[in-house]
Scaffold this active site. Structure first.
Site, mmCIF file in Angstrom:
data_model
loop_
_atom_site.group_PDB
_atom_site.id
_atom_site.type_symbol
_atom_site.label_atom_id
_atom_site.label_comp_id
_atom_site.label_asym_id
_atom_site.label_seq_id
_atom_site.Cartn_x
_atom_site.Cartn_y
_atom_site.Cartn_z
ATOM 1 N N CYS A 13 0.844 -1.190 0.000
ATOM 2 C CA CYS A 13 0.000 0.000 0.000
ATOM 3 C C CYS A 13 0.880 1.241 0.000
ATOM 4 O O CYS A 13 2.104 1.149 0.108
ATOM 5 C CB CYS A 13 -0.956 0.015 1.199
ATOM 6 S SG CYS A 13 -0.127 0.293 2.786
ATOM 7 N N CYS A 16 3.344 1.607 2.735
ATOM 8 C CA CYS A 16 4.583 0.844 2.573
ATOM 9 C C CYS A 16 5.626 1.733 1.898
ATOM 10 O O CYS A 16 6.806 1.713 2.257
ATOM 11 C CB CYS A 16 4.350 -0.399 1.724
ATOM 12 S SG CYS A 16 3.287 -1.638 2.481
ATOM 13 N N ASP A 416 5.560 30.575 -29.996
ATOM 14 C CA ASP A 416 6.604 31.289 -30.705
ATOM 15 C C ASP A 416 6.375 31.017 -32.191
ATOM 16 O O ASP A 416 5.962 29.916 -32.562
ATOM 17 C CB ASP A 416 7.982 30.794 -30.271
ATOM 18 C CG ASP A 416 9.097 31.490 -31.013
ATOM 19 O OD1 ASP A 416 9.137 32.732 -30.972
ATOM 20 O OD2 ASP A 416 9.913 30.801 -31.651
ATOM 21 N N ASP A 615 10.840 26.337 -29.565
ATOM 22 C CA ASP A 615 11.714 25.329 -30.167
ATOM 23 C C ASP A 615 12.667 24.700 -29.156
ATOM 24 O O ASP A 615 13.492 23.864 -29.522
ATOM 25 C CB ASP A 615 12.492 25.910 -31.352
ATOM 26 C CG ASP A 615 13.418 27.053 -30.956
ATOM 27 O OD1 ASP A 615 13.657 27.212 -29.753
ATOM 28 O OD2 ASP A 615 13.887 27.768 -31.847
ATOM 29 N N ASP A 619 14.046 29.657 -26.948
ATOM 30 C CA ASP A 619 12.932 30.049 -26.087
ATOM 31 C C ASP A 619 13.058 29.508 -24.666
ATOM 32 O O ASP A 619 12.082 29.496 -23.914
ATOM 33 C CB ASP A 619 11.616 29.562 -26.703
ATOM 34 C CG ASP A 619 11.435 30.064 -28.122
ATOM 35 O OD1 ASP A 619 11.643 31.261 -28.343
ATOM 36 O OD2 ASP A 619 11.105 29.252 -28.997
#
Length: 726
Positions: A13, A16, A416, A615, A619
């Site tokens: 779970c 754990c 862009d 790109d 950017d």
């Protein structure tokens, strides 16, 4: 600092996972730990000078679990022995538990099915189920308590021990109802649930297995003038590799001879084959379609694009969404609260309603086992695993659950222009000399200025000119961001740039020339003026071709209710002309590269959740500033650290797909959480006997355990429905 991933076996779970996390954090030199219950793995950032991987594995073992390191060399291997072994162990335990529990169920639950010494036989059969098959729950409970965390194992251990102990007492020492079948069947059903859960969790990472399965096992190389076949692991950089039609390309490389077309859909999701000739790059795992090629290996093993993608996806599946913090907080308090409710249930039935001891114990045990944080703990990570994997199948790399969650909330998408909405391969459309100047002279001086430029517009001018004239080198070159370039040739100063550059250097543009520039800009072309020795000699117009799917993507985003904005360094007239052709009404023009991030910040101040699409190189600051950075990938560079989403196909339509996938994934997470919480909200009162007096509705502990186990399986199964996403 180094990040290392470990595969872990034995987690039952989300608590754990917390036990393991807490144990690892105690190790000196560990900076951060992320344990993923759904992926059965842990990612640890550590200082190698202070910590060894053996220390981490020891810490995991001390927490009561098995682990192994996923080495760089092992990234591309499909063999996950530790997980396969756990499934095999669960299968063995389940088989043994069914064999031992079935007879108990037959003669204790079926009326008239009586045999001599029934209680002794039931005791003999139930004891190995309790202490051999159920040992994993005692072990998990012990290590959980040792680390100060109450987990699912504690609930199962308390519940089954109570039922077993009471049954032993009634079988040999006191009078009362014996229910060995409760503890035995309860353990059997929980093991069944864990077995099914392990199988379905494995299906959540099928995308990675598919990617890993795309690497061929062998490669055909040329050594000492002979063609030999070797295991792909033995290929080294510089090897000459031969690939025949229909074969998978073994490793990344550069074609040195031959011509073919290659199916790169495993990378990009694009089904149309890509032509390859001498000098082109080929990627390991892609399929050679119709020609024989020879290439030089340039990236092998963990350096290959395919290995990078697999690592990207694996790392992404480890990253949590913020919404998971809610589940983690609930799980932390869940078990103690359930134990308290169980005790209260026993007290109320026994001492308030005077129910017999067996009934009180039955309801208390049912409460313990029906309420488990497993389903809640699986709600988020399983959906993230499937969502990230589905994205990878479609050529969309998403950097984890947090990226999916943020993408789900995006309200504005900023594109862009260059290399995003356009192909980034502009072409010269017009060369216009002024009076007493030849077109050849305009091209000559412009090409000299741009010969050393790396800007797409500059490259377009140079490539156009070199086909017509011989171009000498400039004696000096200087780029002015957002304006143009300045160069010198034989003592002459050359300026090539926009109006701002011409104005700053007092270069006069006549009304006639301005009229020509305006006309070209209305056509969406970028116009650059060329001046030599402070005198304008001409203009050059360049147009960047729009991607075929740009307009379609913009339309879809607007239909989704997103605000779409284009950002560019172009002047307003050109920018608005391009924006209009795409259906974009909001345009940010005359923006310098370093100003893009501040423009994104302005939108965020307006309350927008911004996705920036660029790109991935020029950017980077804007991608980092945005809430979600979406980078156009080249298919060969997947390590774009500033972006949270990488589009391998360079297709603007994939922006739409990424946002839709994020919405679908978040919907699954919310569905999973709702049903997990709803299940416990309804299940606990039923198990506690709240509806027994009114409707006679009571849930036996063994069936409560089955319901609990199936709730986890149902959550994983619901997440797997994301595989249908299109």
């Amino acid at each position: 600092m180094k990040k290392i991933t470990y595969e872990i076996a034995g987690m039952h779970c989300v608590n754990c996972a917390k036990t393991i996390e807490k144990s690892i954090k105690k190790v000196k030199g560990v900076k951060s730990v992320a344990v993923n219950f759904a992926a059965d793995s842990a990612q640890v950032e550590l200082d190698e000078a202070k910590t060894k991987t053996e220390d981490i594995i020891s810490a995991i073992k001390e927490a009561g679990y098995e682990a192994q390191e996923v080495t760089e060399a092992g990234v591309m291997h499909e063999d996950h022995g530790i997980h396969d072994q756990e499934i095999n162990d669960l299968r063995t335990l389940l088989f043994a538990s069914v064999i031992l529990s079935t007879p108990i169920a037959l003669f204790t639950m079926i009326p008239g099915f009586d045999i001599p010494n029934e209680q002794v036989i039931a005791f003999i059969l139930a004891t190995p189920v309790q202490f051999w098959i159920g040992w994993r729950f005692y072990k998990g409970a012990f290590f959980g308590i040792k680390n100060g965390i109450a987990n699912m194992d504690l609930l199962i251990a308390i519940g089954t021990t109570a039922a077993y102990t009471y049954s032993v007492a009634t079988a040999f020492f006191i009078e009362g109802e014996m229910f060995f079948e409760t503890s035995a069947l309860l353990i059997t059903f929980v093991i069944l649930g864990k077995y099914l859960e392990a199988i379905t969790k494995g299906r959540a990472s099928e995308a990675i297995k598919k990617l890993m399965g795309m690497r061929p096992k062998t490669a055909r190389i040329i050594r000492n003038g002979k063609e030999i076949e070797i295991p792909v692991e033995n290929v080294v950089k510089g090897d000459i590799v031969v690939v025949r039609p229909g074969e998978r390309i073994a490793v990344d490389g550069t074609v040195i001879s031959g011509y073919t077309s290659v199916d790169e859909s495993m990378l990009t999701g694009e089904s149309i084959p890509v032509e390859k000739k001498k000098g082109d790059i080929v990627i390991g795992g892609t399929v050679n379609k119709n020609g024989t090629i020879t290439f030089k290996a340039t990236a092998v093993g963990s350096e290959s694009v395919l290995a990078q993608i697999v690592k990207f996806v694996k790392d992404a599946q480890m990253r949590k969404a913020k919404i998971q913090n809610f589940a983690d907080r609930v799980s932390a308090y869940f078990v103690p609260i359930v134990v308290a409710i169980s005790i209260l249930t026993f007290i109320i039935w026994k001492f308030v309603f005077n129910a017999d001891l067996a009934f009180a114990i039955t309801t208390a045990v049912a409460v313990l086992v029906i309420a488990c944080p497993c389903a809640l703990g699986l709600a988020t990570p399983t959906a993230v695993m499937v969502g990230v994997g589905k994205g990878a199948e479609k050529g969309i790399l998403i950097r984890g659950g947090d990226a999916l969650e943020k993408a789900h909330n995006v309200t504005a998408v900023v594109f862009d222009k260059t290399s995003t909405l356009t192909k980034g391969k502009p072409e010269v459309t017009n060369v216009i000399p002024v009076e007493n100047t030849r077109e050849k002279d305009v091209l000559f001086y412009a090409a000299i200025a741009e010969k050393r430029s790396e800007h797409p517009l500059g490259e377009a001018i140079f490539n156009y000119a070199k086909r017509k004239i011989k171009i000498p080198d400039a004696t000096s070159f200087h780029a002015v961001p957002g304006q143009g370039v300045i160069a010198n040739y034989k003592g002459k100063r050359i300026l090539l740039g926009n109006r701002k550059m011409m104005t700053n250097h007092n270069i006069r543009i006549s009304k006639k020339e301005e009229k020509t520039i305006l006309m070209l800009e209305k056509e969406g072309k970028t116009v650059m003026a060329v001046a030599v020795e402070r005198k304008l000699i001409g203009m050059i117009a360049v147009a960047d071709v729009l991607r075929e799917t740009s307009k379609e993507a913009v339309t879809k985003l607007r239909e989704m209710g997103k605000r779409v904005i284009m950002i560019t360094g172009d002047n307003k007239r050109t920018a608005y002309a391009i924006g209009k052709s795409l259906g974009i009404n909001e345009v940010m023009a005359d923006v310098l590269p370093e100003e893009k991030a501040s423009k994104v910040a302005e939108l965020q101040k307006q309350g927008e959740v911004v996705a920036m699409v660029g790109d991935g190189v020029n950017d980077a600051p804007a991608l980092a500033k945005a809430d979600v950075g979406i980078a156009m990938g080249s298919g060969t560079d997947v390590a774009m650290e500033t972006a949270e989403v990488v589009l391998m196909k360079n297709d603007p339509n994939d922006v739409v797909l990424a946002l839709r996938l994020s919405e679908a994934t978040m919907d699954k997470i919310k569905q999973n959480m709702f049903w997990a919480l709803f299940y416990n909200s309804i299940g606990i009162p039923i198990a506690a006997g709240a509806f027994f007096s009114s409707f006679g509705l009571l849930l036996k502990p063994e069936f409560a355990g089955l319901a609990m186990a199936m709730s986890s399986v149902s959550v994983v199964t619901n997440s797997l429905l994301l595989k249908r996403f299109k």
